[in-house]
Design an enzyme around this catalytic site. Structure first.
Site, PDB file in Angstrom:
ATOM      1  N   GLY A  87     -61.276 -21.602  33.811  1.00  0.00           N
ATOM      2  CA  GLY A  87     -62.282 -22.640  34.079  1.00  0.00           C
ATOM      3  C   GLY A  87     -62.759 -23.308  32.810  1.00  0.00           C
ATOM      4  N   SER A  88     -63.641 -24.288  32.980  1.00  0.00           N
ATOM      5  CA  SER A  88     -64.090 -25.068  31.828  1.00  0.00           C
ATOM      6  C   SER A  88     -64.965 -24.242  30.880  1.00  0.00           C
ATOM      7  CB  SER A  88     -64.847 -26.313  32.305  1.00  0.00           C
ATOM      8  OG  SER A  88     -65.930 -25.939  33.124  1.00  0.00           O
TER       9      SER A  88
ATOM     10  N   ALA B  26     -68.319 -18.478  36.613  1.00  0.00           N
ATOM     11  CA  ALA B  26     -68.622 -18.301  38.045  1.00  0.00           C
ATOM     12  C   ALA B  26     -69.080 -19.639  38.604  1.00  0.00           C
ATOM     13  CB  ALA B  26     -69.707 -17.252  38.231  1.00  0.00           C
TER      14      ALA B  26
ATOM     15  N   GLU C 179     -58.134 -13.560  39.133  1.00  0.00           N
ATOM     16  CA  GLU C 179     -59.397 -13.210  38.465  1.00  0.00           C
ATOM     17  C   GLU C 179     -59.898 -11.853  38.959  1.00  0.00           C
ATOM     18  OE1 GLU C 179     -61.047 -17.732  37.647  1.00  0.00           O
ATOM     19  OE2 GLU C 179     -61.710 -16.686  39.428  1.00  0.00           O
TER      20      GLU C 179
ATOM     21  N   LYS D 194     -75.712 -22.363  37.646  1.00  0.00           N
ATOM     22  CA  LYS D 194     -74.942 -21.448  38.500  1.00  0.00           C
ATOM     23  C   LYS D 194     -75.800 -20.331  39.116  1.00  0.00           C
ATOM     24  CE  LYS D 194     -71.096 -23.554  37.222  1.00  0.00           C
ATOM     25  NZ  LYS D 194     -70.025 -22.969  36.472  1.00  0.00           N
TER      26      LYS D 194
HETATM   27  C1  5RP Z   1     -61.938 -20.393  38.634  1.00  0.00           C
HETATM   28  C2  5RP Z   1     -63.315 -19.844  38.625  1.00  0.00           C
HETATM   29  C3  5RP Z   1     -64.242 -20.329  37.558  1.00  0.00           C
HETATM   30  O1  5RP Z   1     -64.709 -19.244  36.836  1.00  0.00           O
HETATM   31  C4  5RP Z   1     -65.387 -21.039  38.211  1.00  0.00           C
HETATM   32  O2  5RP Z   1     -64.867 -22.065  39.060  1.00  0.00           O
HETATM   33  C5  5RP Z   1     -66.320 -21.668  37.180  1.00  0.00           C
HETATM   34  O3  5RP Z   1     -65.642 -22.683  36.507  1.00  0.00           O
HETATM   35  P1  5RP Z   1     -66.338 -23.590  35.408  1.00  0.00           P
HETATM   36  O4  5RP Z   1     -66.558 -22.731  34.224  1.00  0.00           O
HETATM   37  O5  5RP Z   1     -65.334 -24.691  35.178  1.00  0.00           O
HETATM   38  O6  5RP Z   1     -67.615 -24.129  35.997  1.00  0.00           O
HETATM   39  O7  5RP Z   1     -63.699 -19.032  39.416  1.00  0.00           O
HETATM   40  O8  5RP Z   1     -61.201 -19.957  39.742  1.00  0.00           O
END
Ligand code: 5RP
Length: 229
Positions: free
Chosen positions: A35-36, A89, A109, A127
């Protein structure tokens, strides 16, 4: 007197990505999410790459980024356990239970998280939620079971939608599809995860209760807040 502008979400992600370095054990293999926010962590990890043995990755995307930065990536089957797994998350509650899978990498994951003694969640404060379910719940499914599973969620008040990419069903790293389910309030994440994971055709539900966070590094306007569960 000058007041500084509030940190952007991207800056908060950078902060927590860098803060996660303190949990990396020198000389060991680290579990890396997707993820980012994790991308910020991977960038930070590259600055200490000579101090670690390498990484086990939870997605093709993270593997490519790790390798491009010169970090050795090990197959999950090659390691017996990991000291730490670092991942983002989509939602995290007050007990460290999470919804994940916004990046479609939830199954891998959960596998890498299961190998790890400690799950360090890195997230910006958007989050943090009182009850899981505001973010549409990702569920990886075997394609032929998607409509059946969508009906089972509908019977519980959820609205499941097949995730698309470029107008076609998104295909995960495991060759499967993703349903995103709106309208759920997940009051008992442990029971919910156990129950839905038993539905035929469900590969993985995006509730991480059995593999919950041990620690959350939350990016806030006041800096990084460490929450231990
Ligand atoms: C990927 C995930 C990521 O951890 C989740 O979507 C959070 O992503 P981001 O850091 O881009 O907000 O579960 O499958």
């Amino acid at each position: 007197m000058t007041t500084s502008a509030p940190l952007t979400q991207d800056e908060l992600k950078t902060l927590v990505g860098q803060a996660a370095l303190q949990y990396v054990v020198p000389g060991e293999i680290v579990g890396v999410g997707t993820g980012s926010t994790v991308n910020k962590f991977i960038d930070a990890l590259a600055t200490i790459k000579d101090q670690i043995k390498g990484a086990v990755s939870s997605s093709v995307a993270s593997t490519e980024r790790l390798k491009a930065l010169g970090i050795t990536v090990y197959d999950a089957n090659a390691v017996e356990s990991l000291a730490v797994y670092i991942d983002g998350a989509d939602e995290i509650d007050g007990k460290g239970y999470m919804v994940k899978g916004g990046g479609a990498a939830l199954t891998r994951e959960k596998i890498v998280a299961a190998l790890a003694g400690r799950f360090v969640c890195i997230a910006d404060e958007s989050k943090l939620v009182p009850v899981l379910g505001q973010f549409p719940l990702p569920v990886e499914v075997i394609p032929m079971a998607a409509a059946h599973i969508a009906r089972r969620f509908a019977a519980e008040g959820g609205q499941a939608q097949l995730r698309l990419r470029d107008g076609q069903p998104l295909v995960t790293d495991n060759g499967q599809h993703i349903l995103d389910v709106k309208g759920l309030a997940i009051a008992d994440p442990l029971a919910f995860e156990s129950r839905v994971n038993q539905w035929p055709g469900v590969v993985t539900v995006g509730v991480f209760a059995h593999q919950k966070a041990s620690v959350c590094l939350l990016g806030t306007a006041q800096g990084v807040k460490t929450i231990t569960y």
